[in-house]
Motif scaffolding. Sequence first.
Motif, mmCIF file in Angstrom:
data_model
loop_
_atom_site.group_PDB
_atom_site.id
_atom_site.type_symbol
_atom_site.label_atom_id
_atom_site.label_comp_id
_atom_site.label_asym_id
_atom_site.label_seq_id
_atom_site.Cartn_x
_atom_site.Cartn_y
_atom_site.Cartn_z
ATOM 1 N N CYS A 1 0.838 -1.208 0.000
ATOM 2 C CA CYS A 1 0.000 0.000 0.000
ATOM 3 C C CYS A 1 0.867 1.249 0.000
ATOM 4 C CB CYS A 1 -0.928 -0.002 1.212
ATOM 5 S SG CYS A 1 -2.243 -1.240 1.152
ATOM 6 N N LEU A 2 1.926 1.232 0.806
ATOM 7 C CA LEU A 2 2.837 2.375 0.865
ATOM 8 C C LEU A 2 3.501 2.611 -0.492
ATOM 9 C CD1 LEU A 2 4.494 4.526 2.375
ATOM 10 C CD2 LEU A 2 6.041 2.703 3.105
ATOM 11 N N ALA A 3 3.934 1.544 -1.157
ATOM 12 C CA ALA A 3 4.595 1.682 -2.453
ATOM 13 C C ALA A 3 3.647 2.264 -3.501
ATOM 14 C CB ALA A 3 5.132 0.329 -2.900
ATOM 15 N N LEU A 4 2.416 1.766 -3.553
ATOM 16 C CA LEU A 4 1.450 2.258 -4.535
ATOM 17 C C LEU A 4 1.102 3.715 -4.281
ATOM 18 C CD1 LEU A 4 -0.953 -0.816 -4.777
ATOM 19 C CD2 LEU A 4 0.674 -0.035 -6.501
ATOM 20 N N ASN A 5 0.872 4.075 -3.011
ATOM 21 C CA ASN A 5 0.530 5.459 -2.693
ATOM 22 C C ASN A 5 1.673 6.413 -3.006
ATOM 23 O OD1 ASN A 5 -2.119 5.061 -1.741
ATOM 24 N ND2 ASN A 5 -1.366 4.353 0.226
ATOM 25 N N SER A 6 2.906 5.988 -2.720
ATOM 26 C CA SER A 6 4.063 6.851 -2.993
ATOM 27 C C SER A 6 4.248 7.050 -4.487
ATOM 28 C CB SER A 6 5.320 6.228 -2.378
ATOM 29 O OG SER A 6 5.179 6.064 -0.987
ATOM 30 N N LEU A 7 4.109 5.966 -5.263
ATOM 31 C CA LEU A 7 4.256 6.077 -6.704
ATOM 32 C C LEU A 7 3.190 6.997 -7.293
ATOM 33 C CD1 LEU A 7 5.735 5.082 -9.256
ATOM 34 C CD2 LEU A 7 4.114 3.177 -9.338
ATOM 35 N N GLY A 8 1.950 6.826 -6.879
ATOM 36 C CA GLY A 8 0.875 7.686 -7.379
ATOM 37 C C GLY A 8 1.065 9.136 -6.965
ATOM 38 N N PHE A 9 1.510 9.362 -5.722
ATOM 39 C CA PHE A 9 1.677 10.729 -5.230
ATOM 40 C C PHE A 9 2.712 11.490 -6.051
ATOM 41 C CE2 PHE A 9 3.596 13.986 -2.596
ATOM 42 C CZ PHE A 9 2.489 14.614 -2.039
ATOM 43 N N VAL A 10 3.824 10.844 -6.383
ATOM 44 C CA VAL A 10 4.865 11.533 -7.151
ATOM 45 C C VAL A 10 4.423 11.711 -8.602
ATOM 46 C CG1 VAL A 10 7.255 11.462 -7.912
ATOM 47 C CG2 VAL A 10 6.668 10.671 -5.623
ATOM 48 N N LEU A 11 3.757 10.708 -9.175
ATOM 49 C CA LEU A 11 3.329 10.816 -10.572
ATOM 50 C C LEU A 11 2.308 11.923 -10.772
ATOM 51 C CD1 LEU A 11 3.033 7.087 -11.675
ATOM 52 C CD2 LEU A 11 4.670 8.769 -12.498
ATOM 53 N N VAL A 12 1.502 12.230 -9.748
ATOM 54 C CA VAL A 12 0.510 13.285 -9.897
ATOM 55 C C VAL A 12 1.147 14.658 -9.730
ATOM 56 C CG1 VAL A 12 -0.315 13.646 -7.527
ATOM 57 C CG2 VAL A 12 -1.926 13.708 -9.398
ATOM 58 N N PHE A 13 2.268 14.725 -9.088
ATOM 59 C CA PHE A 13 3.120 15.906 -8.933
ATOM 60 C C PHE A 13 2.332 17.193 -8.718
ATOM 61 C CE2 PHE A 13 6.411 19.069 -10.188
ATOM 62 C CZ PHE A 13 7.286 18.750 -9.179
ATOM 63 N N SER A 14 1.678 17.265 -7.582
ATOM 64 C CA SER A 14 1.067 18.507 -7.134
ATOM 65 C C SER A 14 2.138 19.298 -6.373
ATOM 66 C CB SER A 14 -0.130 18.207 -6.220
ATOM 67 O OG SER A 14 -0.591 19.366 -5.589
ATOM 68 N N VAL A 15 2.506 20.454 -6.898
ATOM 69 C CA VAL A 15 3.610 21.217 -6.309
ATOM 70 C C VAL A 15 3.305 21.570 -4.857
ATOM 71 C CG1 VAL A 15 4.975 23.331 -6.479
ATOM 72 C CG2 VAL A 15 4.286 22.123 -8.552
ATOM 73 N N GLY A 16 2.080 22.056 -4.604
ATOM 74 C CA GLY A 16 1.723 22.414 -3.231
ATOM 75 C C GLY A 16 1.753 21.214 -2.310
ATOM 76 N N ALA A 17 1.134 20.101 -2.733
ATOM 77 C CA ALA A 17 1.084 18.911 -1.887
ATOM 78 C C ALA A 17 2.482 18.362 -1.633
ATOM 79 C CB ALA A 17 0.202 17.846 -2.539
#
Length: 819
Positions: free
Chosen positions: A221-237
């Motif tokens: 779960c951690l790996a999938l969430n981290s990969l998705g978070f970086v791929l979406v690349f929200s500068v503020g987030a």
Amino acid sequence: MDQKRNRKTGGAVPFLSEERPFSGLTAAWAGAFALLWIFTANETSPVMCLLLGAGLLVAAAFGDFRGALPRMNAQALFVLAYVAMCGVSCLWADAGPLSLTDFMRLLPAFFVYVWFVWGSGRGSFRGFNGASAISALSAFVSLLSIDAVGTRWIWGPFQLLFGLFTNEYVQVSGLETGTRITSITEDPNVYAGIAGIGVLLGLSLALSARGRGERRFHLCCLALNSLGFVLVFSVGAAGYILAAFIVFIVLLGRERRAAGVVLMAETLVVTMLGVMAVYLAVFDGTKQFSVVPLAAMVFCCAALCALERFAAPRVTAALSAHPRAALTAVGAAAALLAVYALAAMNVTGSAALTPGETLRRAAALPAGEYTLSVQSGGAARVQIVTQNEKDLIMHTETVLYSGGADGAAFSVPEDSEAVWFRFSIPEGGELSAASYSGAADGSLKLGYKLLPGFIANRLQGLWANQNAVQRVQFWRDGLKLWQRSPIFGNGMAAMEVGLFSVQSFFYQTKYAHNHFVQCLMDTGLIGLALFVGILASSAWLFWKGRRGKDPSPLLPALGAALVFMLLQATMQVDFSTHSFLPVAFGVFALLNVAGAPLAQVPVPAAPAPAADAPRGGKKKTEAAEAPAPAPKADKPPRMRLSRVLQKAYPVFGVLCALALCCHFYTRWHVVNGSGSPFDRLDRAVITDPVYKVNYLQTYVVYALQLDDTQAKQALPDRAARLAKLPINTEPNYAAEYYLASGETEKAVDALVDHLEYNRSRSEAWRYAFDLLFQYYDGTEEYQAQARRVADVLDDWEAQAMEPVELSGMNRTYLASLRA
């Protein structure tokens, strides 16, 4: 046996006892939470709210939730009051249907809060089921979002199945070409909020896991969430989660800090490898099918699990041997990242462009004359544009030059905030260098050698980011709306409805991109105080939980998640979206579960038989021998509040369900009921005041068309009531009724009010002049009244940032009025 004994002795129901992590119950929590999240979409949320309200009533009637009494505290009071205030505000909102839609996004989140607070355990692993459900949901959304730009083997069946119930997941593009994925929520920033919370909870759950299978699940779960978070690349987030990571490391105890640092480092390395693979494979937008995103997800999960099993124990042991080693490692990593960031922004070179590809680069140039020099392997072309503050707000631009790149001459105006260069080579080739000379000399950074292209593209023009500049404008206009009703607010959906009446140029947005400003607009100072109360009481519960005898291992992640959500609330629309709200209120509930004191549920003891009672006898012993009943002690105020809240929660849920039932029945009865349709509409205004505008509009329209004597007699009253209600769409039926009746002055009054509420919308002005021209009777009295609308237009254009766009016929009629 323990569960049966609990039932017999009046103890708490089994799921309120100490939880067993990663059990079948955890899977049930995760599955139920995922289904609830999916069906909070706009089309299905009304049915979901009705079912959840009924479920809350059943749970309150048959469940034993005494163990949750300490959780009926100040935070629970603020949550109930905030949700209730949002619901009540629909009654005075300018557009009831839109406000009701917004409220039905919030209501399922309230039920999630109740579920987590009442249903979580009381032991050492209290809240683990809820935290696992949030982490698993976020990973599931990440899996679907990444697969949507790859094979679609997982996304396709999901879209096909749930497309039968809602359109929420049908029109998903998946990719913002060259920049980032957009996720199945279609809002990258909202998805970043969900994935960020999933990452933080995944870190804590993985560190706290006891069995190998449980640990692997949380690592995946951690790996999938981290990969998705970086791929979406929200500068503020991205900036907000860095702050949350620092909080998380600081809050971890000494015994877990080294393991936490190692896990975060492993996750970062694995994630960036997966991100690079996905970027190189599909971010150019040319591939309709690719196995790389799916393979990257499998790789990240497998690699993280392998590193945690074989490498992490040795590295953690080495760091733990020195008490300050973990913090030193964090400092060293931060220094290395700073060095890397500095190098990444400056180590640049040439850029290879394929046919049809455009390279966008930005520069902050002072005003003056410039000449561009370009070295390329083909006939390079360039379009040079500038944006001032107005352009940034309005998402417009001014073209300075378009043509051949080498030798291009252009002039930068005084008010320029950013200059953009869009390079292309029609036949494809390499763009080696680009420099400018004139009022200032310099060169453009083309190919960033140490940065993925999507990150480099997002960083262009960051000093004059139009989204950030426009958010400031949103806040200014939102505060103008708040000033109309500072105490109680304007009702939910205030910005979507009333924005046109305060903005200085036309733009569309539903929310202020700052939930504190949004609270002020929607529910006034009262609503803002209640929302801040939720945040403050959550922080208080976190602090109490940290100081307690048995602090929950989830608290570091929950504290970091609270910081992350607070920062997201300042710049994003997360707290106004149905996809983020259940996750956020789940985190609030988990802070309550982990921070509130553990309950001691009394188990009533069986009465001891009298010593001299005959065997099998039914008579009682002498009254004197019976123990005297203990006097009832007064309950402390906190306990009285808890018991009141425990009863108020199901009552509120049932009231919401009943109100929705009344709303839907009224809408059905207006169309299908018996008796006069006008009587049904009059009753609907009373029984369903949220939709009163719709019912009054229907009354006026049909009263004009149908031959009904009673309706004709009541028509002036209904039209007058309708004219007082602000409407941000056309037509204005009150004005049309007055014009058809020859009451020109009243018609113009209605039109002026309508235009004041819609002053930035050119459509409203075109409608008004078309209507006036249609009913023109050739008299000077009529023209004098119509000139009032022309005067209102002149006043507006004197202060607006852009002129009103009228049709040719409108302009001709306007000229005749002014003549």
